[in-house]
Design a protein around this motif. Structure first.
Motif, PDB file in Angstrom:
ATOM      1  N   ASP A 185      -7.893   2.714   7.844  1.00  0.00           N
ATOM      2  CA  ASP A 185      -8.009   3.276   6.359  1.00  0.00           C
ATOM      3  C   ASP A 185      -6.458   3.884   5.823  1.00  0.00           C
ATOM      4  O   ASP A 185      -5.957   4.511   6.258  1.00  0.00           O
ATOM      5  N   TRP A 186      -6.177   3.540   4.735  1.00  0.00           N
ATOM      6  CA  TRP A 186      -4.630   2.958   4.233  1.00  0.00           C
ATOM      7  C   TRP A 186      -4.355   4.610   3.524  1.00  0.00           C
ATOM      8  O   TRP A 186      -3.962   6.104   4.262  1.00  0.00           O
ATOM      9  N   HIS A 228     -12.976  -4.157   0.249  1.00  0.00           N
ATOM     10  CA  HIS A 228     -12.227  -4.856  -0.345  1.00  0.00           C
ATOM     11  C   HIS A 228     -12.925  -5.861   0.926  1.00  0.00           C
ATOM     12  O   HIS A 228     -13.406  -6.799   0.654  1.00  0.00           O
ATOM     13  N   ASP A 255      -7.823  -1.944   3.916  1.00  0.00           N
ATOM     14  CA  ASP A 255      -9.051  -2.177   2.099  1.00  0.00           C
ATOM     15  C   ASP A 255      -9.909  -2.545   2.605  1.00  0.00           C
ATOM     16  O   ASP A 255     -10.286  -3.926   2.475  1.00  0.00           O
ATOM     17  N   HIS A 256     -10.678  -1.754   3.310  1.00  0.00           N
ATOM     18  CA  HIS A 256     -12.503  -2.523   4.528  1.00  0.00           C
ATOM     19  C   HIS A 256     -13.138  -2.079   3.083  1.00  0.00           C
ATOM     20  O   HIS A 256     -14.705  -2.418   2.906  1.00  0.00           O
ATOM     21  N   ARG A 310       1.590   1.645  -3.650  1.00  0.00           N
ATOM     22  CA  ARG A 310       1.063   2.297  -4.521  1.00  0.00           C
ATOM     23  C   ARG A 310       0.131   3.598  -4.551  1.00  0.00           C
ATOM     24  O   ARG A 310       0.050   4.645  -4.976  1.00  0.00           O
ATOM     25  N   GLU A 339      -8.262  -7.950   9.247  1.00  0.00           N
ATOM     26  CA  GLU A 339      -9.877  -8.063   8.319  1.00  0.00           C
ATOM     27  C   GLU A 339     -10.489  -8.444   8.744  1.00  0.00           C
ATOM     28  O   GLU A 339     -11.545  -8.676   8.210  1.00  0.00           O
ATOM     29  N   HIS A 364       0.699  -1.485   0.157  1.00  0.00           N
ATOM     30  CA  HIS A 364      -0.059   0.166  -0.470  1.00  0.00           C
ATOM     31  C   HIS A 364       0.679   1.464  -0.016  1.00  0.00           C
ATOM     32  O   HIS A 364       0.454   2.468  -0.614  1.00  0.00           O
TER      33      HIS A 364
END
Length: 411
Positions: free
Chosen positions: A384-385, A211, A208-209, A28, A320, A25
């Motif tokens: 949150d990323w 996903h 990645d909430h 990205r 997760e 992450h």
């Protein structure tokens, strides 16, 4: 865009285990703001298929193979020196040449280092501003290992804990910012490296909430009907994970089965060690190996367990499960650094067989509850990323740290 050097000890693709989720992450995010030059290693041949995806994101890459047998020999050779064994494990002449050439060719002035071992590649470039994402206090992890292993491993691990801490302190002194995965982890390192305390910060992990969302769980239920399923997820060749599933399957799960005859314990994750595979012979214990979509296995389970006995930082397996609104029963070590409210959002239980079994039985008896929904909201708020990674720019543009550093002999 400015050029940025990003050095990572393991290729940040795919995001299928703890450190790779974070480094993935970060990569990205960085590629949206910088021309990224990535230097990294591949220690799993299965990851070679992802090199094209990584190369497509970056301005340039150097992706070197890392053979564990050769790395182990290099590390053992380091016993004759005063350095931590982690450094020769990740030492590579080809990567060093690429780093030197990349810095000169692109006039790189800033670098992000992921894992302190990668900082050795910048030792001859003191003019490059360094931000180090230590993630966890790795030196303390080795010290924990030493307490659980017989001699001579205990002595080697204890030495590594001391030597690596000294190196971590030196690197923190060279860094304009040192980042850790949670406020608790950052505070633990401040206590060990007080000379760098003002430049030590927490940068939370994320999930990645979108996903890992309850409405994105695959419809197919992989579990037998009428069963009561608890799941443990993770890389099953990682020793702390191996340690805990062996303990849970042999010491805790039999007590649960007395009260819940239909209970099943699923161990879900890639590359199960022989000690983990052996657990599949026990009544009610299932070992899956690699699975394509972890959401199905967590999302259809009655609850997730994380009774870790050795842990540092934030456990992605817990985040997760929380994102999927599953009940979570975890040890204090597994919840360390998480802002989740105990009892309200997760169930905390000591890693003691009878107490942990009672907590699991309570979670099974409660079934779906508001606890899972509250846990998901906690993830959305604190993990949150995009929100957490937005802090990176400020650290990367910060001032250069002092070059003064404590001795390698620091204890």
């Amino acid at each position: 865009m400015d050029d940025l050097l990003y050095l990572v000890h393991r290729i940040p693709w795919p995001p299928n285990k703890g450190d790779k989720i974070r480094s993935h992450h970060i990569l990205r995010y960085l590629t949206q703001h910088y021309r990224v030059h990535l230097g990294t290693f591949v220690d799993d041949p299965d990851d070679l298929v992802h090199t094209a995806e990584v190369e497509g994101l970056c301005a340039s890459t150097c992706i070197r193979p890392l053979d564990s047998r050769r790395a182990r020999l290099r590390a053992l050779g380091g016993l004759a020196t005063g350095a931590p064994l982690t450094l020769p494990w990740y030492r590579d002449r080809g990567l060093q040449r690429w780093v030197d050439d990349t810095i000169e060719r692109h006039s790189i002035s800033r670098a992000l280092i992921f894992s302190s071992a990668m900082s050795q590649y910048l030792e001859r470039h003191p003019g490059v501003v360094q931000v180090t994402d230590f993630v966890d206090v790795d030196s303390d992890k080795w010290t924990q290992y030493a307490a659980t292993r017989p001699w001579p491993l205990s002595a080697i691990y204890r030495r590594e804990g001391r030597r690596l801490l000294a190196y971590e302190r030196r690197q923190a002194a060279r860094s304009s910012a040192s980042l850790f995965v949670s406020p608790d982890e950052a505070e633990a390192f401040r206590e060990r490296a007080p000379e760098s305390a003002e430049r030590i910060h927490a940068m939370n992990n994320g999930v990645d909430h979108a996903h890992f969302a309850p409405d994105r769980v695959p419809a197919h239920n992989p579990y037998p009907p009428y069963s009561r399923v608890m799941v443990f997820s993770g890389a099953m060749d990682y020793w702390p994970n191996v340690d805990v599933v062996v303990w849970f399957a042999r010491e805790v799960f039999p007590e649960i089965r007395v009260q819940e005859p239909h209970a099943l314990f699923y161990i879900v994750g890639s590359r199960p060690a022989p000690a983990v595979t052996e657990l599949g012979r026990l009544p009610g214990v299932m070992v899956t190996g690699f699975v394509e979509d972890m959401r199905a296995w967590i999302g259809h389970a009655d609850l997730a367990v994380a009774p870790l006995r050795i842990a540092r930082g934030v456990q992605n397996k817990v985040l997760e499960a929380m994102a999927l609104a599953r009940p979570v029963v975890a040890s204090p070590q597994a919840l360390e650094g998480l802002s989740a409210q105990r009892e309200q959002e997760v169930i905390e239980a000591p890693a003691e067989p009878a107490a942990f079994a009672r907590a699991v039985l309570r979670g099974l008896a409660e079934g779906p509850s508001e606890r899972g929904e509250r846990a998901r909201k906690r993830v959305e708020t604190d993990y949150d990323w995009a929100r957490n990674l937005a802090r990176l720019d400020g650290y990367l543009q910060g001032p250069v740290a002092s070059t003064a550093a404590p001795s390698m002999e620091t204890t």
